[in-house]
Design a protein around this motif. Sequence first.
Motif, PDB file in Angstrom:
ATOM      1  N   ILE A   1       0.860  -1.170   0.000  1.00 49.00           N
ATOM      2  CA  ILE A   1       0.000   0.000   0.000  1.00 49.00           C
ATOM      3  C   ILE A   1       0.904   1.229   0.000  1.00 49.00           C
ATOM      4  O   ILE A   1       1.822   1.321   0.804  1.00 49.00           O
ATOM      5  CB  ILE A   1      -0.910   0.015   1.250  1.00 49.00           C
ATOM      6  N   VAL A   2       0.619   2.138  -0.907  1.00 46.61           N
ATOM      7  CA  VAL A   2       1.398   3.373  -0.995  1.00 46.61           C
ATOM      8  C   VAL A   2       0.457   4.552  -0.816  1.00 46.61           C
ATOM      9  O   VAL A   2      -0.598   4.610  -1.439  1.00 46.61           O
ATOM     10  CB  VAL A   2       2.127   3.492  -2.347  1.00 46.61           C
ATOM     11  N   LYS A   3       0.823   5.465   0.038  1.00 47.96           N
ATOM     12  CA  LYS A   3       0.035   6.672   0.279  1.00 47.96           C
ATOM     13  C   LYS A   3       0.778   7.855  -0.332  1.00 47.96           C
ATOM     14  O   LYS A   3       2.000   7.950  -0.231  1.00 47.96           O
ATOM     15  CB  LYS A   3      -0.120   6.874   1.792  1.00 47.96           C
ATOM     16  N   PHE A   4       0.014   8.740  -0.974  1.00 48.20           N
ATOM     17  CA  PHE A   4       0.586   9.935  -1.579  1.00 48.20           C
ATOM     18  C   PHE A   4       0.096  11.151  -0.813  1.00 48.20           C
ATOM     19  O   PHE A   4      -1.075  11.523  -0.955  1.00 48.20           O
ATOM     20  CB  PHE A   4       0.172  10.062  -3.050  1.00 48.20           C
ATOM     21  N   PRO A   5       0.940  11.783   0.013  1.00 45.70           N
ATOM     22  CA  PRO A   5       0.517  13.020   0.667  1.00 45.70           C
ATOM     23  C   PRO A   5       0.207  14.051  -0.426  1.00 45.70           C
ATOM     24  O   PRO A   5       1.074  14.402  -1.224  1.00 45.70           O
ATOM     25  CB  PRO A   5       1.731  13.435   1.494  1.00 45.70           C
ATOM     26  N   LEU A   6      -1.048  14.510  -0.507  1.00 46.35           N
ATOM     27  CA  LEU A   6      -1.458  15.380  -1.608  1.00 46.35           C
ATOM     28  C   LEU A   6      -0.677  16.682  -1.661  1.00 46.35           C
ATOM     29  O   LEU A   6      -0.547  17.287  -2.720  1.00 46.35           O
ATOM     30  CB  LEU A   6      -2.963  15.634  -1.548  1.00 46.35           C
ATOM     31  N   LYS A   7      -0.144  17.137  -0.528  1.00 48.00           N
ATOM     32  CA  LYS A   7       0.692  18.340  -0.530  1.00 48.00           C
ATOM     33  C   LYS A   7       1.961  18.126  -1.350  1.00 48.00           C
ATOM     34  O   LYS A   7       2.573  19.064  -1.826  1.00 48.00           O
ATOM     35  CB  LYS A   7       1.079  18.729   0.907  1.00 48.00           C
ATOM     36  N   LYS A   8       2.371  16.868  -1.493  1.00 53.91           N
ATOM     37  CA  LYS A   8       3.607  16.542  -2.216  1.00 53.91           C
ATOM     38  C   LYS A   8       3.362  16.094  -3.656  1.00 53.91           C
ATOM     39  O   LYS A   8       4.287  15.749  -4.366  1.00 53.91           O
ATOM     40  CB  LYS A   8       4.373  15.438  -1.466  1.00 53.91           C
ATOM     41  N   VAL A   9       2.091  16.098  -4.092  1.00 54.49           N
ATOM     42  CA  VAL A   9       1.767  15.718  -5.462  1.00 54.49           C
ATOM     43  C   VAL A   9       1.826  16.971  -6.330  1.00 54.49           C
ATOM     44  O   VAL A   9       1.169  17.968  -6.042  1.00 54.49           O
ATOM     45  CB  VAL A   9       0.363  15.066  -5.542  1.00 54.49           C
ATOM     46  N   THR A  10       2.625  16.921  -7.387  1.00 52.80           N
ATOM     47  CA  THR A  10       2.794  18.094  -8.248  1.00 52.80           C
ATOM     48  C   THR A  10       2.117  17.942  -9.606  1.00 52.80           C
ATOM     49  O   THR A  10       1.932  18.922 -10.314  1.00 52.80           O
ATOM     50  CB  THR A  10       4.289  18.396  -8.464  1.00 52.80           C
ATOM     51  N   ALA A  11       1.742  16.720  -9.989  1.00 53.81           N
ATOM     52  CA  ALA A  11       1.058  16.512 -11.268  1.00 53.81           C
ATOM     53  C   ALA A  11       0.140  15.310 -11.165  1.00 53.81           C
ATOM     54  O   ALA A  11       0.449  14.326 -10.490  1.00 53.81           O
ATOM     55  CB  ALA A  11       2.070  16.297 -12.385  1.00 53.81           C
ATOM     56  N   LEU A  12      -0.986  15.427 -11.841  1.00 54.33           N
ATOM     57  CA  LEU A  12      -1.977  14.354 -11.903  1.00 54.33           C
ATOM     58  C   LEU A  12      -2.623  14.471 -13.276  1.00 54.33           C
ATOM     59  O   LEU A  12      -3.390  15.390 -13.531  1.00 54.33           O
ATOM     60  CB  LEU A  12      -3.011  14.538 -10.792  1.00 54.33           C
ATOM     61  N   GLU A  13      -2.261  13.556 -14.181  1.00 54.34           N
ATOM     62  CA  GLU A  13      -2.691  13.697 -15.567  1.00 54.34           C
ATOM     63  C   GLU A  13      -2.960  12.340 -16.209  1.00 54.34           C
ATOM     64  O   GLU A  13      -2.402  11.327 -15.782  1.00 54.34           O
ATOM     65  CB  GLU A  13      -1.607  14.405 -16.385  1.00 54.34           C
ATOM     66  N   PRO A  14      -3.790  12.344 -17.269  1.00 54.23           N
ATOM     67  CA  PRO A  14      -3.958  11.110 -18.041  1.00 54.23           C
ATOM     68  C   PRO A  14      -2.611  10.703 -18.628  1.00 54.23           C
ATOM     69  O   PRO A  14      -1.797  11.556 -18.963  1.00 54.23           O
ATOM     70  CB  PRO A  14      -4.929  11.505 -19.156  1.00 54.23           C
ATOM     71  N   TRP A  15      -2.372   9.420 -18.751  1.00 50.90           N
ATOM     72  CA  TRP A  15      -1.091   8.986 -19.310  1.00 50.90           C
ATOM     73  C   TRP A  15      -1.291   8.409 -20.698  1.00 50.90           C
ATOM     74  O   TRP A  15      -0.856   8.960 -21.677  1.00 50.90           O
ATOM     75  CB  TRP A  15      -0.401   8.000 -18.376  1.00 50.90           C
ATOM     76  N   ARG A  16      -1.957   7.303 -20.775  1.00 52.05           N
ATOM     77  CA  ARG A  16      -2.267   6.744 -22.090  1.00 52.05           C
ATOM     78  C   ARG A  16      -3.374   5.714 -21.922  1.00 52.05           C
ATOM     79  O   ARG A  16      -3.662   5.252 -20.837  1.00 52.05           O
ATOM     80  CB  ARG A  16      -1.053   6.125 -22.749  1.00 52.05           C
ATOM     81  N   ARG A  17      -3.949   5.368 -23.032  1.00 55.03           N
ATOM     82  CA  ARG A  17      -5.023   4.383 -23.031  1.00 55.03           C
ATOM     83  C   ARG A  17      -4.536   3.137 -23.752  1.00 55.03           C
ATOM     84  O   ARG A  17      -3.962   3.224 -24.831  1.00 55.03           O
ATOM     85  CB  ARG A  17      -6.241   4.966 -23.723  1.00 55.03           C
ATOM     86  N   THR A  18      -4.758   1.979 -23.156  1.00 53.43           N
ATOM     87  CA  THR A  18      -4.420   0.723 -23.807  1.00 53.43           C
ATOM     88  C   THR A  18      -5.726   0.006 -24.144  1.00 53.43           C
ATOM     89  O   THR A  18      -6.803   0.481 -23.820  1.00 53.43           O
ATOM     90  CB  THR A  18      -3.568  -0.176 -22.881  1.00 53.43           C
ATOM     91  N   GLU A  19      -5.632  -1.149 -24.772  1.00 58.92           N
ATOM     92  CA  GLU A  19      -6.830  -1.920 -25.096  1.00 58.92           C
ATOM     93  C   GLU A  19      -7.580  -2.343 -23.844  1.00 58.92           C
ATOM     94  O   GLU A  19      -8.794  -2.417 -23.832  1.00 58.92           O
ATOM     95  CB  GLU A  19      -6.458  -3.175 -25.893  1.00 58.92           C
ATOM     96  N   LYS A  20      -6.843  -2.625 -22.783  1.00 59.15           N
ATOM     97  CA  LYS A  20      -7.459  -3.174 -21.580  1.00 59.15           C
ATOM     98  C   LYS A  20      -7.777  -2.135 -20.513  1.00 59.15           C
ATOM     99  O   LYS A  20      -8.599  -2.367 -19.659  1.00 59.15           O
ATOM    100  CB  LYS A  20      -6.542  -4.246 -20.974  1.00 59.15           C
ATOM    101  N   ALA A  21      -7.104  -0.986 -20.529  1.00 56.41           N
ATOM    102  CA  ALA A  21      -7.303  -0.032 -19.441  1.00 56.41           C
ATOM    103  C   ALA A  21      -6.936   1.384 -19.839  1.00 56.41           C
ATOM    104  O   ALA A  21      -6.126   1.601 -20.730  1.00 56.41           O
ATOM    105  CB  ALA A  21      -6.464  -0.451 -18.234  1.00 56.41           C
ATOM    106  N   GLU A  22      -7.531   2.329 -19.116  1.00 56.56           N
ATOM    107  CA  GLU A  22      -7.118   3.723 -19.221  1.00 56.56           C
ATOM    108  C   GLU A  22      -6.109   3.947 -18.105  1.00 56.56           C
ATOM    109  O   GLU A  22      -6.206   3.336 -17.046  1.00 56.56           O
ATOM    110  CB  GLU A  22      -8.321   4.646 -19.034  1.00 56.56           C
ATOM    111  N   MET A  23      -5.150   4.839 -18.338  1.00 55.17           N
ATOM    112  CA  MET A  23      -4.101   5.036 -17.346  1.00 55.17           C
ATOM    113  C   MET A  23      -3.926   6.516 -17.030  1.00 55.17           C
ATOM    114  O   MET A  23      -4.235   7.377 -17.848  1.00 55.17           O
ATOM    115  CB  MET A  23      -2.782   4.452 -17.857  1.00 55.17           C
ATOM    116  N   PHE A  24      -3.427   6.779 -15.810  1.00 52.79           N
ATOM    117  CA  PHE A  24      -3.047   8.131 -15.429  1.00 52.79           C
ATOM    118  C   PHE A  24      -1.786   8.038 -14.591  1.00 52.79           C
ATOM    119  O   PHE A  24      -1.411   6.952 -14.146  1.00 52.79           O
ATOM    120  CB  PHE A  24      -4.182   8.854 -14.687  1.00 52.79           C
TER     121      PHE A  24
END
Length: 127
Positions: free
Chosen positions: A1-24
Amino acid sequence: IVKFPLKKVTALEPWRRTEKAEMFFIHAQATVEMRQGGRDHPYTFKQVSADHRFALLYTTLRDVLPRLTELLVANHLPCAEREKRLEVIVKTREEGIPFDISWIEDLRERVLIECIATRISPLVSNS
């Protein structure tokens, strides 16, 4: 389990789409690792700048990204404004989720009252 302190998050963006899943991806300058390897041990705080990619298998970016972005923006506000904004976000979310009748386990059970409640699940187990 990984927690991301939101104060330390600098980017949140779509990455790419594959046949099986959307990614960010999330770019974070710090993370907190919990239950590494499925074992109970102290949390590991890492101050390392890194990208983390996620694949969405059961939902879409259209459903997830606006909610995550809203939380990210709220957590970069000054403290008093942040608390007010998070209160509004939580209240809106709680009011938008009706009780699911399929959660009833026995035919003799019935709904007596519908109200907002919190379910707390510990991250550790006593074994």
